[in-house]
Scaffold this motif. Structure first.
Motif, PDB file in Angstrom:
ATOM      1  N   ARG A  21      36.432  43.771  41.136  1.00 17.69           N
ATOM      2  CA  ARG A  21      36.921  45.124  40.828  1.00 17.69           C
ATOM      3  C   ARG A  21      38.436  45.075  40.734  1.00 17.69           C
ATOM      4  O   ARG A  21      39.101  44.596  41.641  1.00 17.69           O
ATOM      5  CB  ARG A  21      36.442  46.101  41.884  1.00 17.69           C
ATOM      6  N   LEU A  22      38.950  45.579  39.627  1.00 17.90           N
ATOM      7  CA  LEU A  22      40.366  45.463  39.326  1.00 17.90           C
ATOM      8  C   LEU A  22      41.205  46.624  39.851  1.00 17.90           C
ATOM      9  O   LEU A  22      42.425  46.615  39.705  1.00 17.90           O
ATOM     10  CB  LEU A  22      40.564  45.281  37.818  1.00 17.90           C
ATOM     11  N   THR A  23      40.555  47.593  40.456  1.00 17.25           N
ATOM     12  CA  THR A  23      41.274  48.672  41.147  1.00 17.25           C
ATOM     13  C   THR A  23      40.797  48.685  42.590  1.00 17.25           C
ATOM     14  O   THR A  23      39.630  48.400  42.880  1.00 17.25           O
ATOM     15  CB  THR A  23      41.028  50.042  40.499  1.00 17.25           C
ATOM     16  N   ALA A  24      41.701  49.025  43.484  1.00 17.74           N
ATOM     17  CA  ALA A  24      41.373  49.020  44.912  1.00 17.74           C
ATOM     18  C   ALA A  24      40.271  50.037  45.214  1.00 17.74           C
ATOM     19  O   ALA A  24      40.176  51.089  44.579  1.00 17.74           O
ATOM     20  CB  ALA A  24      42.621  49.330  45.731  1.00 17.74           C
ATOM     21  N   TYR A  25      39.440  49.679  46.185  1.00 22.25           N
ATOM     22  CA  TYR A  25      38.346  50.534  46.645  1.00 22.25           C
ATOM     23  C   TYR A  25      38.144  50.278  48.126  1.00 22.25           C
ATOM     24  O   TYR A  25      38.676  49.315  48.675  1.00 22.25           O
ATOM     25  CB  TYR A  25      37.059  50.228  45.860  1.00 22.25           C
ATOM     26  N   ARG A  26      37.390  51.116  48.758  1.00 19.18           N
ATOM     27  CA  ARG A  26      37.047  50.895  50.166  1.00 19.18           C
ATOM     28  C   ARG A  26      35.665  50.257  50.226  1.00 19.18           C
ATOM     29  O   ARG A  26      34.710  50.779  49.675  1.00 19.18           O
ATOM     30  CB  ARG A  26      37.067  52.194  50.956  1.00 19.18           C
ATOM     31  N   CYS A  27      35.585  49.117  50.905  1.00 20.08           N
ATOM     32  CA  CYS A  27      34.294  48.457  51.091  1.00 20.08           C
ATOM     33  C   CYS A  27      33.463  49.305  52.054  1.00 20.08           C
ATOM     34  O   CYS A  27      33.975  50.261  52.646  1.00 20.08           O
ATOM     35  CB  CYS A  27      34.502  47.035  51.612  1.00 20.08           C
ATOM     36  N   PRO A  28      32.190  48.970  52.270  1.00 22.62           N
ATOM     37  CA  PRO A  28      31.362  49.767  53.180  1.00 22.62           C
ATOM     38  C   PRO A  28      31.926  49.892  54.596  1.00 22.62           C
ATOM     39  O   PRO A  28      31.646  50.867  55.291  1.00 22.62           O
ATOM     40  CB  PRO A  28      30.019  49.028  53.182  1.00 22.62           C
ATOM     41  N   ALA A  29      32.753  48.936  55.011  1.00 26.00           N
ATOM     42  CA  ALA A  29      33.379  49.008  56.340  1.00 26.00           C
ATOM     43  C   ALA A  29      34.645  49.867  56.315  1.00 26.00           C
ATOM     44  O   ALA A  29      35.303  50.038  57.341  1.00 26.00           O
ATOM     45  CB  ALA A  29      33.709  47.610  56.843  1.00 26.00           C
ATOM     46  N   GLY A  30      35.003  50.389  55.126  1.00 26.42           N
ATOM     47  CA  GLY A  30      36.167  51.247  55.003  1.00 26.42           C
ATOM     48  C   GLY A  30      37.478  50.519  54.786  1.00 26.42           C
ATOM     49  O   GLY A  30      38.548  51.123  54.819  1.00 26.42           O
ATOM     50  N   ILE A  31      37.425  49.222  54.525  1.00 26.71           N
ATOM     51  CA  ILE A  31      38.630  48.407  54.369  1.00 26.71           C
ATOM     52  C   ILE A  31      39.057  48.407  52.898  1.00 26.71           C
ATOM     53  O   ILE A  31      38.245  48.132  52.016  1.00 26.71           O
ATOM     54  CB  ILE A  31      38.364  46.963  54.844  1.00 26.71           C
ATOM     55  N   PRO A  32      40.336  48.710  52.626  1.00 27.36           N
ATOM     56  CA  PRO A  32      40.804  48.636  51.240  1.00 27.36           C
ATOM     57  C   PRO A  32      40.634  47.214  50.691  1.00 27.36           C
ATOM     58  O   PRO A  32      41.039  46.234  51.322  1.00 27.36           O
ATOM     59  CB  PRO A  32      42.286  49.011  51.339  1.00 27.36           C
ATOM     60  N   THR A  33      40.006  47.122  49.526  1.00 27.50           N
ATOM     61  CA  THR A  33      39.607  45.837  48.940  1.00 27.50           C
ATOM     62  C   THR A  33      39.900  45.876  47.446  1.00 27.50           C
ATOM     63  O   THR A  33      39.861  46.941  46.828  1.00 27.50           O
ATOM     64  CB  THR A  33      38.093  45.614  49.187  1.00 27.50           C
ATOM     65  N   ILE A  34      40.168  44.708  46.878  1.00 30.42           N
ATOM     66  CA  ILE A  34      40.410  44.604  45.431  1.00 30.42           C
ATOM     67  C   ILE A  34      39.985  43.208  44.970  1.00 30.42           C
ATOM     68  O   ILE A  34      39.852  42.288  45.786  1.00 30.42           O
ATOM     69  CB  ILE A  34      41.898  44.879  45.098  1.00 30.42           C
ATOM     70  N   GLY A  35      39.826  43.072  43.670  1.00 32.77           N
ATOM     71  CA  GLY A  35      39.488  41.763  43.112  1.00 32.77           C
ATOM     72  C   GLY A  35      38.121  41.312  43.578  1.00 32.77           C
ATOM     73  O   GLY A  35      37.152  42.052  43.499  1.00 32.77           O
ATOM     74  N   ASP A  46      46.520  50.008  44.494  1.00 34.33           N
ATOM     75  CA  ASP A  46      46.681  48.698  43.847  1.00 34.33           C
ATOM     76  C   ASP A  46      45.729  48.509  42.666  1.00 34.33           C
ATOM     77  O   ASP A  46      44.601  49.013  42.659  1.00 34.33           O
ATOM     78  CB  ASP A  46      46.444  47.565  44.849  1.00 34.33           C
ATOM     79  N   ARG A  47      46.227  47.742  41.707  1.00 33.82           N
ATOM     80  CA  ARG A  47      45.447  47.292  40.552  1.00 33.82           C
ATOM     81  C   ARG A  47      45.751  45.806  40.359  1.00 33.82           C
ATOM     82  O   ARG A  47      46.794  45.325  40.787  1.00 33.82           O
ATOM     83  CB  ARG A  47      45.842  48.047  39.285  1.00 33.82           C
ATOM     84  N   CYS A  48      44.854  45.097  39.709  1.00 33.82           N
ATOM     85  CA  CYS A  48      45.102  43.690  39.388  1.00 33.82           C
ATOM     86  C   CYS A  48      44.399  43.339  38.093  1.00 33.82           C
ATOM     87  O   CYS A  48      43.652  44.142  37.539  1.00 33.82           O
ATOM     88  CB  CYS A  48      44.626  42.784  40.530  1.00 33.82           C
ATOM     89  N   ASN A  49      44.641  42.117  37.619  1.00 40.08           N
ATOM     90  CA  ASN A  49      43.897  41.613  36.466  1.00 40.08           C
ATOM     91  C   ASN A  49      42.967  40.493  36.949  1.00 40.08           C
ATOM     92  O   ASN A  49      43.009  40.105  38.122  1.00 40.08           O
ATOM     93  CB  ASN A  49      44.840  41.154  35.344  1.00 40.08           C
ATOM     94  N   VAL A  50      42.156  39.989  36.064  1.00 42.10           N
ATOM     95  CA  VAL A  50      41.167  38.968  36.434  1.00 42.10           C
ATOM     96  C   VAL A  50      41.855  37.705  36.956  1.00 42.10           C
ATOM     97  O   VAL A  50      41.383  37.085  37.920  1.00 42.10           O
ATOM     98  CB  VAL A  50      40.236  38.650  35.240  1.00 42.10           C
TER      99      VAL A  50
END
Length: 150
Positions: A21-35, A46-50
């Motif tokens: 995922r190229l935009t940040a999201y919260r995983c099921p544990a609520g932790i901000p995650t990306i990529g 945050d955003r990123c590319n592949v």
């Protein structure tokens, strides 16, 4: 002896369950995650590319590889190592360090250790089917490699 490295099969397993995922999201544990499951320093804007996601995966894998290499005292086959790296990538070294899985493995009981994967399927006290599926895949990888190593 050279330090073990995660194989392509390990990377594929992690990619399968983490997605990209190229935009940040919260995983099921609520932790901000990306990529591809990257959490270190992530902000929800945050955003990123592949390419960045792949770079973070490589860096995060090095951390998981180092944790498995330093905590596991028993000899490991490549498949066992890969399954444990995926496990640590997802749960973190702290959880692994305290786990019965590690204790059994270091006691020379790899089959009993494999039985422990299925215990790690909850997030925030909730059983998640994605974790059930991931632990089953990690356990299968570990057991297949254990038969070969025996």
């Amino acid at each position: 002896m050279a330090a073990m490295k995660a194989s392509g099969a390990c990377r594929a397993l992690i990619r399968q369950f983490e997605g990209c995922r190229l935009t940040a999201y919260r995983c099921p544990a609520g932790i901000p995650t990306i990529g591809i499951g990257h959490t270190r320093g992530v902000k929800m804007t945050d955003r990123c590319n592949v390419q960045q996601a792949d770079l973070w995966l490589t860096e995060d894998l090095q951390d998981a590889e180092a944790a498995v290499s330093s905590l596991v005292k028993a000899p490991l086959s490549q498949g066992q190592f890969d399954a444990l790296v995926s496990f640590v990538f997802n749960l973190g070294a702290g959880a692994f360090k305290q786990s019965t899985l590690l204790k059994r493995l270091n006691a020379g009981l790899p089959i009993a250790a494999a039985d422990e994967f299925k215990r790690w399927v909850n997030s925030g006290g909730v059983r998640l089917q994605g974790l059930v599926n991931r632990r089953a895949a990690e356990e299968a990888m570990f057991r297949a490699a254990t038969r070969v190593a025996a």
